[in-house]
Design a protein around this motif. Structure first.
Motif, short mmCIF file in Angstrom:
data_model
loop_
_atom_site.label_atom_id
_atom_site.label_comp_id
_atom_site.label_asym_id
_atom_site.label_seq_id
_atom_site.Cartn_x
_atom_site.Cartn_y
_atom_site.Cartn_z
N GLU B 34 -13.90 37.23 19.44
CA GLU B 34 -14.22 35.99 18.74
C GLU B 34 -12.95 35.34 18.20
O GLU B 34 -12.81 34.10 18.22
CB GLU B 34 -15.22 36.27 17.62
CG GLU B 34 -16.59 36.70 18.12
CD GLU B 34 -17.18 35.70 19.10
OE1 GLU B 34 -17.17 34.49 18.81
OE2 GLU B 34 -17.66 36.13 20.18
N ARG B 35 -12.04 36.15 17.72
CA ARG B 35 -10.77 35.60 17.21
C ARG B 35 -9.96 34.99 18.35
O ARG B 35 -9.28 33.98 18.19
CB ARG B 35 -9.96 36.70 16.52
CG ARG B 35 -10.54 37.15 15.18
CD ARG B 35 -9.69 38.25 14.58
NE ARG B 35 -8.31 37.80 14.40
CZ ARG B 35 -7.24 38.60 14.48
NH1 ARG B 35 -7.39 39.89 14.79
NH2 ARG B 35 -6.03 38.12 14.28
N MET B 36 -10.04 35.60 19.54
CA MET B 36 -9.34 35.04 20.69
C MET B 36 -9.90 33.65 21.04
O MET B 36 -9.13 32.71 21.25
CB MET B 36 -9.52 35.96 21.91
CG MET B 36 -8.88 35.41 23.18
SD MET B 36 -9.35 36.31 24.68
CE MET B 36 -11.02 35.66 24.97
N SER B 139 1.02 43.08 21.06
CA SER B 139 -0.35 42.74 21.42
C SER B 139 -1.25 43.96 21.36
O SER B 139 -0.79 45.11 21.46
CB SER B 139 -0.40 42.16 22.83
OG SER B 139 -0.06 43.14 23.79
N ALA B 140 -2.53 43.68 21.16
CA ALA B 140 -3.57 44.69 21.32
C ALA B 140 -4.13 44.53 22.73
O ALA B 140 -4.25 43.41 23.24
CB ALA B 140 -4.67 44.49 20.28
N TYR B 154 -12.71 43.18 32.64
CA TYR B 154 -11.57 42.45 32.11
C TYR B 154 -10.68 43.38 31.31
O TYR B 154 -11.14 44.29 30.63
CB TYR B 154 -12.03 41.30 31.18
CG TYR B 154 -12.94 40.30 31.84
CD1 TYR B 154 -14.31 40.53 31.94
CD2 TYR B 154 -12.42 39.12 32.38
CE1 TYR B 154 -15.14 39.62 32.57
CE2 TYR B 154 -13.25 38.20 32.99
CZ TYR B 154 -14.60 38.45 33.09
OH TYR B 154 -15.42 37.55 33.71
N ARG B 155 -9.39 43.11 31.38
CA ARG B 155 -8.43 43.68 30.44
C ARG B 155 -7.68 42.49 29.84
O ARG B 155 -7.13 41.66 30.59
CB ARG B 155 -7.46 44.64 31.11
CG ARG B 155 -6.29 45.06 30.21
CD ARG B 155 -5.61 46.31 30.69
NE ARG B 155 -6.44 47.48 30.43
CZ ARG B 155 -6.03 48.73 30.62
NH1 ARG B 155 -4.81 48.98 31.07
NH2 ARG B 155 -6.84 49.75 30.37
N LEU B 156 -7.65 42.40 28.52
CA LEU B 156 -7.07 41.27 27.83
C LEU B 156 -5.97 41.75 26.90
O LEU B 156 -6.13 42.75 26.19
CB LEU B 156 -8.15 40.52 27.02
CG LEU B 156 -9.41 40.09 27.78
CD1 LEU B 156 -10.44 39.52 26.82
CD2 LEU B 156 -9.07 39.08 28.85
N TRP B 157 -4.86 41.04 26.90
CA TRP B 157 -3.76 41.29 25.97
C TRP B 157 -3.81 40.20 24.91
O TRP B 157 -3.70 39.01 25.23
CB TRP B 157 -2.42 41.25 26.68
CG TRP B 157 -2.13 42.45 27.54
CD1 TRP B 157 -1.34 43.52 27.21
CD2 TRP B 157 -2.60 42.70 28.87
NE1 TRP B 157 -1.29 44.42 28.24
CE2 TRP B 157 -2.06 43.94 29.28
CE3 TRP B 157 -3.43 42.01 29.76
CZ2 TRP B 157 -2.32 44.51 30.53
CZ3 TRP B 157 -3.68 42.56 31.00
CH2 TRP B 157 -3.13 43.80 31.38
N SER B 162 -2.41 36.73 15.83
CA SER B 162 -3.31 35.57 15.97
C SER B 162 -4.48 35.83 16.88
O SER B 162 -5.43 35.05 16.91
CB SER B 162 -2.52 34.38 16.52
OG SER B 162 -2.06 34.68 17.83
N ALA B 163 -4.43 36.91 17.67
CA ALA B 163 -5.42 37.21 18.70
C ALA B 163 -5.37 36.21 19.85
O ALA B 163 -6.30 36.17 20.67
CB ALA B 163 -6.84 37.28 18.13
#
Lengths: 201, 306
Positions: B34-36, B139-140, B154-157, B162-163
């Motif tokens: 959601e932050r992304m 990054s997370a 999916y893999r997201l960085w 700030s996300a």
């Protein structure tokens, strides 16, 4: 099995630069009197330009007029939604990549001249796709096989645009949906992608 | 116990409680998503990214700023023919095929569908699987593994502060990437001023009371109708989402000389499948495997009574 066709063989050798000077003169003189042979050469030339990913295909005077005539007779022009219209510049007939070219036959008084562009013809999407290579379908082969650019289809592009323009349908929002619109079209054999997916699953 | 001691203990308890919540939120992958989504819309940013798809490696530049007319976003290809997207407020202009095709207009308001965008956790196993560094940003790393074979993984960085999305990788069921996107450099700036509204933008559409005339009976589980964009007379455009993937269903009257009866197309993770049905064209577009899109397209039918 295909029968031997001297005209086709001559054109093929011309395209590959394999003709001697005398052979070249003979093929050019034959083409000057053979409309079908000239038409085939024209299509091969444009197909080669597209396969070599040239940004610009040769245009000629009257190009815009030719395309606008095509558009006027195109019943699918109204398929794009009212808010998404072609703007300025040149336009394609929906569903068919129609390009007006000019190609000349070589002049008799200049037999050594390389054929240049002279006469107007209309190129269709199937002309560009006739010699695109097909590859066996599998997930890894899809990634390693040569990629051939596909013709731009305004109708397909508009479906992608309209899909991207609907806001916030997933967490992957902002500019992300438009990456596919701005990305270059590839994979000339789209059915290959479907087979690759089936192989993956 | 004095009042001040009691107050201090209460304040400490509250601090510990909110701190605990913050820690859980920091590791909650659904909250990260959601932050992304919020960061992609809220921040001003400028960066260069690499996009890998279908054997091609492309570079693009994206610039997002806020103007008096509202957010302005420009996405430009840096390789091959010139292709560009410019959005400002509700206006949009797309330059494709080296400038030989230009499409522009004002995006009309979209009526909401039957449901709000669902949470991705319903259909994906979400997990923060590690930390990394992308374009100089800590990054997370978030994984979204689908719970079935009907959709991609999916893999997201995501930027640690700030996300903001720094990179993404979309996987098929065999684990082979279908597309990859990664920023090579990115500058972020938070927007403090409230976003201006575009005076030319149309008012948001009211909630739709129309019932779709068409439906797809083979939608993967969790896909909900989230938007009904306006269509031309006799046409329908329905948009579904499972929180991470979305798909559009177009049903339009067939016209002679238009789309071929059956077609498929693919660009990275986005696919298009179309076929003819009872005098109509059925087109399905979405970031789903082609077999899923094909099955959805084949299941389209008119709603009884419509």
């Amino acid at each position: 099995m295909n029968e031997s066709n001297p005209s086709l063989e001559g054109l093929s050798a011309l395209a590959d630069g394999e003709l001697s000077r005398d052979e070249l003169r003979f093929v050019l003189r034959t083409a000057a009197g053979d409309a079908q042979m000239r038409a085939r050469w024209q299509r091969w030339h444009v197909a080669r330009a597209a396969l070599n990913r040239r940004g610009e295909l040769p245009l000629a005077a009257g190009f815009a007029d030719a395309v606008m005539r095509e558009l006027a007779s195109d019943p699918a022009q109204s398929r794009r939604p009212a808010w998404l219209r072609t703007a300025g510049g040149l336009a394609f007939a929906a569903g068919v990549a129609a390009l007006a070219l000019t190609i000349v036959a070589p002049r008799e008084d200049a037999p050594d001249a390389v054929p240049t562009l002279a006469r107007t013809t209309v190129l269709r999407a199937e002309d560009l796709s006739a010699r695109l290579p097909t590859q066996p379908a599998s997930g890894r082969e899809l990634l390693s096989s040569p990629v051939v650019p596909i013709p731009i289809d305004p109708q397909v592009e508009s479906y992608l645009l309209r899909h991207a323009a609907v806001p916030a349908t997933s967490a992957r929002t902002g500019f992300l949906p438009y990456v596919h619109v701005v990305a270059s079209p590839t994979a000339a054999d789209p059915r290959r992608a479907a087979k690759a997916d089936a192989a993956r699953q | 116990m004095t009042r001040s001691t009691s107050s201090a203990r209460a304040a400490l308890a509250l601090l510990l409680l909110t701190g605990s919540l913050a820690v859980r939120s920091a590791d909650d992958p659904a909250a990260w998503l959601e932050r992304m989504a919020d960061a992609l819309e809220r921040y001003d940013y400028e960066g260069t990214l690499v996009y890998v798809h279908d054997g091609e490696v492309e570079a693009m530049r994206v610039v997002r700023t806020h103007t008096a007319a509202g957010p302005r976003e420009v996405l430009t290809s840096l390789t091959g023919e010139r292709r560009e997207m410019v959005r400002e407020g509700a206006s949009a202009r797309f330059t494709l095929a080296g400038g030989r095709l230009v499409l522009s207009g004002v995006v009309p308001p979209v009526a909401p569908g039957e449901s709000a965008r669902p949470g991705a956790a319903e259909q994906y196993e979400l997990a923060i699987v590690g930390r990394d560094r992308v374009a100089g940003h800590d990054s997370a790393v978030l994984d979204a593994r689908p719970r079935d074979a009907d959709r991609y993984g999916y893999r997201l960085w995501l930027d640690a502060e700030s996300a903001m999305l720094l990179g993404s990788r979309v996987f098929g069921a065999d684990g082979v990437p279908v597309e990859q996107l990664m920023f090579t450099e990115l500058r972020l700036q938070s927007v403090e001023a409230p976003a201006a509204t575009d005076p030319a933008a149309p008012e948001p559409a009211a909630a739709s009371t129309a019932i779709p005339d068409w439906r797809a009976s083979a939608l993967p589980s969790g896909f909900r109708l989230v938007a009904i964009p306006p269509g031309d007379a006799g046409s329908q455009h329905l948009v579904y989402s499972d929180g991470l993937a979305s798909l559009s269903l177009y049903i339009e009257p067939r016209m002679a000389g238009a789309l071929p009866p059956a077609m498929t197309a693919r660009r990275g993770a986005i696919g298009l499948v179309g076929h003819a049905l009872d005098g109509y064209h059925v087109i399905v577009v979405g970031d789903l495997p082609a077999t899923t899109l094909t099955r959805i397209a084949a299941s389209v039918e008119r709603v009884p009574g419509h």
